[in-house]
Structure formats: structure tokens, C-alpha cells
Design an enzyme around this catalytic site. Structure first.
Site, PDB file in Angstrom:
ATOM      1  N   HIS A  75       0.841  -1.202   0.000  1.00  0.00           N
ATOM      2  CA  HIS A  75       0.000   0.000   0.000  1.00  0.00           C
ATOM      3  C   HIS A  75       0.874   1.250   0.000  1.00  0.00           C
ATOM      4  CE1 HIS A  75      -4.288  -1.420   1.136  1.00  0.00           C
ATOM      5  NE2 HIS A  75      -3.707  -2.235   0.292  1.00  0.00           N
ATOM      6  N   TYR A 204      -9.737   5.726   6.675  1.00  0.00           N
ATOM      7  CA  TYR A 204      -9.919   6.125   8.072  1.00  0.00           C
ATOM      8  C   TYR A 204     -10.940   7.258   8.068  1.00  0.00           C
ATOM      9  CZ  TYR A 204      -5.569   3.677   9.438  1.00  0.00           C
ATOM     10  OH  TYR A 204      -4.600   2.739   9.693  1.00  0.00           O
ATOM     11  N   PRO A 296      -5.294   0.971  18.416  1.00  0.00           N
ATOM     12  CA  PRO A 296      -4.953   0.435  17.089  1.00  0.00           C
ATOM     13  C   PRO A 296      -4.989   1.452  15.946  1.00  0.00           C
ATOM     14  CG  PRO A 296      -7.162  -0.253  17.735  1.00  0.00           C
ATOM     15  CD  PRO A 296      -6.578   0.455  18.922  1.00  0.00           C
ATOM     16  N   LYS A 300       0.113   0.324  14.969  1.00  0.00           N
ATOM     17  CA  LYS A 300       1.496   0.199  15.437  1.00  0.00           C
ATOM     18  C   LYS A 300       1.772  -0.996  16.355  1.00  0.00           C
ATOM     19  CE  LYS A 300       3.392   3.637  13.383  1.00  0.00           C
ATOM     20  NZ  LYS A 300       3.574   3.128  12.032  1.00  0.00           N
ATOM     21  N   TYR A 392       3.394   6.994   9.950  1.00  0.00           N
ATOM     22  CA  TYR A 392       2.583   5.837   9.551  1.00  0.00           C
ATOM     23  C   TYR A 392       3.464   4.726   8.966  1.00  0.00           C
ATOM     24  CZ  TYR A 392      -1.574   3.276   8.123  1.00  0.00           C
ATOM     25  OH  TYR A 392      -2.548   2.308   8.004  1.00  0.00           O
TER      26      TYR A 392
END
Ligand code: APR
Ligand code: PHB
Length: 399
Positions: A75, A204, A296, A300, A392
Site C-alpha cells: 500500500h 480512516y 490500534p 502500530k 505511519y
């Protein structure tokens, strides 16, 4: 009583313990893993599935990267959804080419278990009454019961990879350990279903009804979450209710592309930020969930476990090959430095995306307005997006 000896005794056969065992084995360091549950039980737990580059590299180094590289999905970005629109965050472009891999933690655990079995390494499953002894001396040991017999494993070191509820951290006197904890006032309801993903990237979503996340395990299997109340019970959430709630928290285009189907797993998880300091007590070393928990939202948890294991395995190898304890002595400091940064990022993502109850002194939903301003700033500022992206994909290691 049956007594055996090894170099490192590892408590817990989750990803931390299995990965540590594999890296030590490849460096010629003998180890035994003692796990209280069965292997099937360990594999039945559904966890996250976003793997940082650094974690991928470590799995490859451990000799278990093959299936991940063949089946994992690379991704290059994520999508943030708010105010009815989705915005692409170009992780790849903003970080000089870094990406993340979508590959389930369950699959990683399976790959590590298979590698351990084919190397003929000793793993004790279904061990009862696991206890650790003399960890602050040069002769630590671990004991357990099985089929009515007592076993002792003597070792040079104990690695506490036994998760949040494990025995290792709990064996340290309260005065020697400091806990930092925040429990968030909501949970995540997650489902697994065999339908195609909504989008090529993870979504998200910040929505007045609460956070939602559309994730995936493959091109035919999704993992979706909605923020729920901590009082909610699984029985309250039929599949239909889940799908319609998720749909209501997405932008119209994503909602129209949402494929629904029967859930094959459904669970509610609380969200917590937790760190125990330090992570070394004499010859006992904590790693992974045994020492810290992240909410979550930043994906991580597994990555941090791998990061601890990277530092710890290198320190054990240095100890045995160079006869130097320096790396082990410095393990806790080094690991915690990276952990707190991931804790900060996970807290930030959680704070940015969830609905929080009004705070004392709030007139109107100040928190929601702050989130909208932050999101608006974020998607219009390359600096802010770069900060999100570099966290990220995973911050660098201290060598
Ligand atoms: N004795 C032996 N084993 C134990 C004991 C005990 N007293 N207590 C717990 N265990 C085992 C658990 O059964 C579990 O299999 O330790 C293992 C810990 O595994 P995880 O909880 O998966 O923790 P870790 O390996 O550090 O993995 C971290 O998993 O929880 C996620 O979000 C987290 O993704 C992260 C990753
Ligand atoms: C998941 O796929 O389970 C997942 C993905 C991203 C997250 C959390 C969980 O931030």
C-alpha cells in the site's frame, strides 16, 4: 521435577516471542518458548495487519518473509474521510518511496510457527502455572506444570514476550516499575468478511456518528471497524446493524461501493495507551505487548513488538558473540525512545478521528471542531501530511 537448560527462555508464543526465537536461532543462540495456550488458540486471535517496511525487513531477515512477499498487498497510501469526502495521503511520495504491507498478523504468526517447527526448535504449548525465578541474578529460571509434572528451564536470560496479561511484568515488584496508562472512553467493533474491499487503500473516517475504518486482509477479505460504546455487547450488533452503521460513516461514493456479507469473525476491543518502564529488570527483558499497548488507530501494535525484538535480538547476539552486555544494558532506553514516539502517533490518530464525550467546561463540541480544523489543515499542508506519513510508515531505528 524435570530440569533443562537453554540460553534464552522466552515466555509467550505470540509474534514477539516467535520472532525473537527465530532471530536468535539464526544467530546460533539456543532458546525455548513456553506458552500457556495451544498453538491453535494463538492462531485464532484476529489482530491487525499493517506491516511497516522495517518490520517486513526483519521478517525477511528471520527467513519468514516469503509468503508475505508473495501474498501481501503493498500500500502506497491511505485515505482520510471527513465532511463527506475522502482525501488521499500519498505515503510513498511523501516519504521518499516508503510503503506499508497489508498482511495479517495471524499469517505472520503461522509463518513463524511453521519455521520454528521445521527447524525443530522446542516450543512448549499449554504450559500451566508458568512462573519466573531469580531473574535479577545470573541464574534465572522458569517453571511450569504440564500433565501433572513440574518442569524447570534454566537460562542465561528470560525474555518476557507474554503480552499485556502475562506473568513476567506482573512478577516485578511494584516499586521497580512505573506504569503510564490511558483508557479511552470507547471501543472498536471489528468484523472480518469475505467481500472485496471498498477501495484500494485503507479508509480512516472521522464522522459525527463516530470513527470507522475500512481495512482488508486480501482482495477478497475485509476487516472493518466502527467506534462503539464500551457498554455495547456483541449481541447488540447484528451483521445488518454493523453494515448500515459503517455505511453511514463513509462518504457517498465509498458507501455506494461497500460490499456486504456475513461476518466470519466479530469482536469488540477496548482502546488503551499503556507503557511500563523500564523494560529490563536484571536478566529479564520485556518486549511487545508485555511492556506496552497502543490504541490500534495508527496500526502500530505489531510493528512496535517487532521493533523491540529487533533491538533485543541484536543485544543478545552482541552479548554472545562479543561478550558485551552493553546492548542489553541499553535495551530499555533505546526501545522506549521509539515506543513513546509510536505511542504519541497512535494517541494523535485516535484523538484526531474518534468522537469523544464532551469535556468538563466544554460549551458545544469543541473537540469535534478542533478535529475538523486539524483535518482541514492536514490535507492542505504538505508539511502536516509528511509528518503523518513518516510516522505511519514507521520511524527509523537508532543503530
Ligand atoms: N505464560 C506463558 N505464556 C503466556 C502467559 C503466561 N503466564 N501469559 C500470556 N502468555 C502468552 C499469550 O497466550 C500469548 O500467546 O503470551 C503471548 C503474548 O502474545 P501477544 O499478546 O500477541 O503479544 P506479542 O507477542 O507481544 O504481540 C504483540 O500482538 O496483541 C497484538 O497489538 C499487539 O500486534 C501486537 C502484537
Ligand atoms: C486492521 O486491518 O486490522 C487494521 C488496519 C489499520 C489499523 C488498525 C487495524 O490502523
Amino acid at each position: 521435577m524435570t530440569i533443562s537448560r537453554t540460553q534464552v527462555v522466552i515466555v509467550g508464543a505470540g509474534p514477539s516471542g516467535l520472532l525473537l526465537g527465530q532471530l536468535l536461532h539464526r544467530a546460533g543462540i539456543a532458546n525455548v518458548i513456553v506458552e500457556q495456550r495451544s498453538g491453535d488458540y494463538v492462531l485464532s486471535r484476529i489482530r491487525a495487519g499493517i506491516i511497516e517496511q522495517i518490520c517486513q525487513d526483519l521478517l525477511i531477515e528471520a527467513g519468514v518473509g516469503e509468503r508475505m512477499l508473495a501474498e501481501g498487498l503493498v500500500h502506497k497510501g491511505i485515505e482520510l474521510c471527513f465532511a463527506g469526502q475522502r482525501h488521499h495521503i500519498d505515503l510513498h511520495g511523501l516519504t521518499g518511496g516508503k510503503t506499508v504491507m497489508v498482511y495479517g498478523q495471524t499469517e505472520i504468526t503461522r509463518d513463524l510457527m511453521d519455521a520454528r517447527a521445521s527447524a525443530g526448535l522446542r516450543t512448549v504449548y499449554e504450559a500451566d502455572k508458568v512462573a519466573i525465578h531469580d531473574y535479577d541474578t545470573s541464574t534465572p529460571s522458569l517453571s511450569y506444570h504440564q500433565h501433572g509434572k513440574v518442569y524447570t528451564v534454566k537460562a542465561d536470560f528470560i525474555a518476557g514476550c507474554d503480552g499485556f496479561h502475562g506473568v513476567c511484568r506482573a512478577s516485578v515488584p511494584a516499586a521497580a516499575i512505573q506504569n503510564f496508562e490511558r483508557v479511552y472512553p470507547f471501543g472498536w467493533l471489528g468484523i472480518l468478511a469475505d467481500v472485496p474491499p471498498v477501495s484500494d487503500e485503507l479508509i480512516y473516517s472521522n464522522h459525527p456518528r463516530g470513527f470507522a475504518l475500512c481495512s482488508m486482509r486480501s482482495k477478497t477479505r475485509v476487516r472493518h471497524y466502527v467506534q462503539c460504546s464500551l457498554d455495547d455487547k456483541l449481541e447488540d450488533w447484528s451483521d445488518d446493524r454493523f453494515w448500515s452503521e459503517l455505511k453511514s460513516r463513509l462518504d457517498p461514493q465509498a458507501a455506494a461501493r461497500l460490499h456486504t456479507g456475513p461476518s466470519i469473525e466479530k469482536s469488540i476491543a477496548p482502546l488503551r495507551s499503556f507503557v511500563a518502564e523500564p523494560m529490563r529488570f536484571g536478566n529479564l527483558f520485556l518486549a511487545g505487548d508485555a511492556a506496552h499497548i497502543v490504541p490500534p488507530t495508527g496500526a502500530k501494535g505489531l510493528n512496535l513488538a517487532a521493533s523491540d525484538v529487533r533491538y533485543l535480538s541484536r543485544a543478545f547476539i552482541e552479548n554472545y558473540t562479543e561478550k558485551s552486555y552493553a546492548g542489553l544494558a541499553d535495551y530499555s532506553r533505546k526501545a522506549l525512545r521509539r515506543i513513546w514516539k509510536a505511542e504519541r502517533f497512535s494517541w494523535y490518530m485516535t484523538s484526531l478521528l474518534h468522537r469523544f464525550p464532551l469535556g468538563p467546561g466544554d460549551t458545544g463540541n469543541v473537540g469535534a471542531k478542533m478535529q475538523q480544523a486539524e483535518l482541514d489543515y492536514l490535507v492542505n499542508s504538505k508539511a502536516a501530511m509528511t509528518s503523518l506519513a513518516e510516522n505511519y510508515v514507521g520511524l527509523p531505528f537508532e543503530e
